[in-house]
Design an enzyme around this catalytic site. Sequence first.
Site, PDB file in Angstrom:
ATOM      1  N   ARG A  77       0.829  -1.220   0.000  1.00 28.07           N
ATOM      2  CA  ARG A  77       0.000   0.000   0.000  1.00 28.07           C
ATOM      3  C   ARG A  77       0.860   1.266   0.000  1.00 28.07           C
ATOM      4  O   ARG A  77       0.544   2.254   0.661  1.00 28.07           O
ATOM      5  CB  ARG A  77      -0.935   0.035   1.215  1.00 28.07           C
ATOM      6  CG  ARG A  77      -1.985  -1.048   1.259  1.00 28.07           C
ATOM      7  CD  ARG A  77      -2.966  -0.946   0.090  1.00 28.07           C
ATOM      8  NE  ARG A  77      -4.076  -1.846   0.274  1.00 28.07           N
ATOM      9  CZ  ARG A  77      -4.090  -3.131  -0.107  1.00 28.07           C
ATOM     10  NH1 ARG A  77      -3.033  -3.658  -0.701  1.00 28.07           N
ATOM     11  NH2 ARG A  77      -5.161  -3.868   0.090  1.00 28.07           N
ATOM     12  N   SER A  85     -10.736  -0.895   3.048  1.00 33.32           N
ATOM     13  CA  SER A  85     -10.075  -1.000   4.357  1.00 33.32           C
ATOM     14  C   SER A  85      -9.741   0.403   4.866  1.00 33.32           C
ATOM     15  O   SER A  85      -9.127   1.182   4.149  1.00 33.32           O
ATOM     16  CB  SER A  85      -8.768  -1.768   4.232  1.00 33.32           C
ATOM     17  OG  SER A  85      -9.002  -3.037   3.688  1.00 33.32           O
ATOM     18  N   GLU A 143      -5.252   3.718   6.222  1.00 28.97           N
ATOM     19  CA  GLU A 143      -5.014   3.516   4.792  1.00 28.97           C
ATOM     20  C   GLU A 143      -5.655   4.660   4.010  1.00 28.97           C
ATOM     21  O   GLU A 143      -5.225   5.030   2.919  1.00 28.97           O
ATOM     22  CB  GLU A 143      -5.623   2.182   4.331  1.00 28.97           C
ATOM     23  CG  GLU A 143      -5.127   1.786   2.962  1.00 28.97           C
ATOM     24  CD  GLU A 143      -5.916   0.684   2.304  1.00 28.97           C
ATOM     25  OE1 GLU A 143      -6.863   1.006   1.573  1.00 28.97           O
ATOM     26  OE2 GLU A 143      -5.565  -0.483   2.520  1.00 28.97           O
TER      27      GLU A 143
HETATM   28  N1  EPU Z   1     -10.819 -11.174   9.718  1.00 32.52           N
HETATM   29  C1  EPU Z   1     -11.562 -11.340  10.839  1.00 32.52           C
HETATM   30  N2  EPU Z   1     -12.565 -10.444  11.076  1.00 32.52           N
HETATM   31  C2  EPU Z   1     -12.835  -9.420  10.237  1.00 32.52           C
HETATM   32  C3  EPU Z   1     -12.044  -9.249   9.085  1.00 32.52           C
HETATM   33  C4  EPU Z   1     -11.033 -10.152   8.838  1.00 32.52           C
HETATM   34  O1  EPU Z   1     -11.376 -12.249  11.634  1.00 32.52           O
HETATM   35  O2  EPU Z   1     -13.769  -8.665  10.518  1.00 32.52           O
HETATM   36  C5  EPU Z   1      -9.791 -12.185   9.408  1.00 32.52           C
HETATM   37  C6  EPU Z   1     -10.303 -13.097   8.278  1.00 32.52           C
HETATM   38  O3  EPU Z   1     -11.016 -14.157   8.762  1.00 32.52           O
HETATM   39  C7  EPU Z   1      -9.019 -13.532   7.606  1.00 32.52           C
HETATM   40  C8  EPU Z   1      -8.073 -12.371   7.840  1.00 32.52           C
HETATM   41  O4  EPU Z   1      -8.625 -11.583   8.897  1.00 32.52           O
HETATM   42  O5  EPU Z   1      -8.516 -14.663   8.235  1.00 32.52           O
HETATM   43  C9  EPU Z   1      -7.882 -11.538   6.584  1.00 32.52           C
HETATM   44  O6  EPU Z   1      -9.118 -11.029   6.154  1.00 32.52           O
HETATM   45  P1  EPU Z   1      -9.444 -10.693   4.612  1.00 32.52           P
HETATM   46  O7  EPU Z   1      -9.067 -11.824   3.738  1.00 32.52           O
HETATM   47  O8  EPU Z   1     -10.846 -10.188   4.537  1.00 32.52           O
HETATM   48  O9  EPU Z   1      -8.429  -9.549   4.257  1.00 32.52           O
HETATM   49  P2  EPU Z   1      -7.875  -8.268   5.060  1.00 32.52           P
HETATM   50  O10 EPU Z   1      -6.481  -8.533   5.459  1.00 32.52           O
HETATM   51  O11 EPU Z   1      -8.834  -7.859   6.127  1.00 32.52           O
HETATM   52  C10 EPU Z   1      -6.835  -7.204   2.919  1.00 32.52           C
HETATM   53  C11 EPU Z   1      -6.869  -5.906   2.164  1.00 32.52           C
HETATM   54  C12 EPU Z   1      -8.155  -5.766   1.384  1.00 32.52           C
HETATM   55  C13 EPU Z   1      -8.269  -6.935   0.416  1.00 32.52           C
HETATM   56  C14 EPU Z   1      -8.238  -8.233   1.233  1.00 32.52           C
HETATM   57  C15 EPU Z   1      -8.260  -9.463   0.367  1.00 32.52           C
HETATM   58  C16 EPU Z   1      -5.535  -4.342   3.489  1.00 32.52           C
HETATM   59  C17 EPU Z   1      -5.524  -3.159   4.377  1.00 32.52           C
HETATM   60  N3  EPU Z   1      -6.727  -4.783   3.107  1.00 32.52           N
HETATM   61  O12 EPU Z   1      -7.881  -7.159   3.894  1.00 32.52           O
HETATM   62  O13 EPU Z   1      -8.058  -4.572   0.620  1.00 32.52           O
HETATM   63  O14 EPU Z   1      -9.479  -6.865  -0.335  1.00 32.52           O
HETATM   64  O15 EPU Z   1      -7.014  -8.267   2.010  1.00 32.52           O
HETATM   65  O16 EPU Z   1      -7.039  -9.622  -0.239  1.00 32.52           O
HETATM   66  O17 EPU Z   1      -4.457  -4.863   3.146  1.00 32.52           O
HETATM   67  C18 EPU Z   1      -8.522  -2.243   0.675  1.00 32.52           C
HETATM   68  O18 EPU Z   1      -7.303  -2.066   0.709  1.00 32.52           O
HETATM   69  O19 EPU Z   1      -9.336  -1.282   0.651  1.00 32.52           O
HETATM   70  C19 EPU Z   1      -9.037  -3.601   0.705  1.00 32.52           C
HETATM   71  C20 EPU Z   1     -10.354  -3.879   0.804  1.00 32.52           C
END
Ligand code: EPU
Length: 338
Positions: A164, A238, A334
């Site tokens: 990012r 995010s 972010e």
């Molecule tokens: N999780 C939870 N609770 C929640 C959210 C997530 O327990 O409320 C856990 C999930 O179960 C999973 C882990 O956290 O095990 C990761 O969650 P997820 O795959 O939804 O991805 P994220 O790390 O929360 C990042 C990016 C997203 C992108 C997703 C998928 C960042 C800041 N965010 O989110 O990007 O869509 O991975 O690759 O890196 C964005 O940048 O605007 C964005 C949406």
Amino acid sequence: MNIETNASLKAYNTFGIDAKTQYLVHIDREDTLIDYLNEHGLQKDKTFVMGGGSNVLFTRDFAGVVLSVELKGIDIIDEDEDYVYVKASAGEEWDDLVRFAVERNLGGLENLSLIPGNVGAAPVQNIGAYGVEQKDHFFGLEAISIREQEKRKFSKQDCKFDYRNSIFKQEYARQYIITSVTYRLDKKPVLKTDYGAIQTELEAMKIKSPGVKDVAKAVSNIRKRKLPDPEKTGNAGSFFKNPVVSKETHDRLKEEYPGLVSFPIDEEHYKLAAGWMIEYCGWKGESVGHASVHQHQALVLINLGKAKGNEVVHLSRMIRMSIENEFGIKLEYEVIIL
Ligand code: EPU
């Protein structure tokens, strides 16, 4: 060049915040952008370059100029045995570029389906999802220098992409306006389906040997389930970054919180899932005024309809405080807060 005065920005930010700007300048040609910069330059804190408004939160009316980059065009500019080079203008919607590629079975951008925002903003924060970042298929970009009003080309190395992050958020912040980005797409796609949710989704879709279109569909399905549609519910994806910590900090936290979700980055660093931590602290689905934590993804803050930017910031501060108290970790934004 069309200039509006005292214009509402509601339709120009995916959070749907009804802030106003003193001037809203619509840029639909490169030469008018150069003329504008020549005449006015960019005044510090007085000019904001808008790239689709998917990563910004307005907390007050903007006492200055918002430049809305509306340059259009997506073209195949070159091809060789293995690759097709697609150049997209900065004002194109990112997802239109993804669909351009997917429809032609060109591989590379399918995991980045349905990300809101414009092409010009994608390299600035090196957008990423489901195991892929735009840098993985980035070939080059063109940008206009604000000081010299000249066009310059940037290679992948020049852009210093990171999680990012890029040179356009660091040394070159507010120095260039990106006008077009070129991606190098695979004629023989190498699909990345190792991100757990994609595998599960493809299985649910009963697809055994997926193609580019199937992966794009799987990603779209997952996103539609977990992330709010900005057309209906204001949000900027995010709100926080996933924090990167040392192995030592990670191991200590993992012992105390065995459920903690984390991903190794290299031998010494881990990325922690901030969404998990926010949910652990009880914030998922909670609201403060008209701002709320999305019930399916705690990393995303939403506008329940009439939220002021300050209400969202207030909620975000409470979340940060609670994460710091519980885990001793400071979450970084972010989203750009203006
Ligand atoms: N999780 C939870 N609770 C929640 C959210 C997530 O327990 O409320 C856990 C999930 O179960 C999973 C882990 O956290 O095990 C990761 O969650 P997820 O795959 O939804 O991805 P994220 O790390 O929360 C990042 C990016 C997203 C992108 C997703 C998928 C960042 C800041 N965010 O989110 O990007 O869509 O991975 O690759 O890196 C964005 O940048 O605007 C964005 C949406």
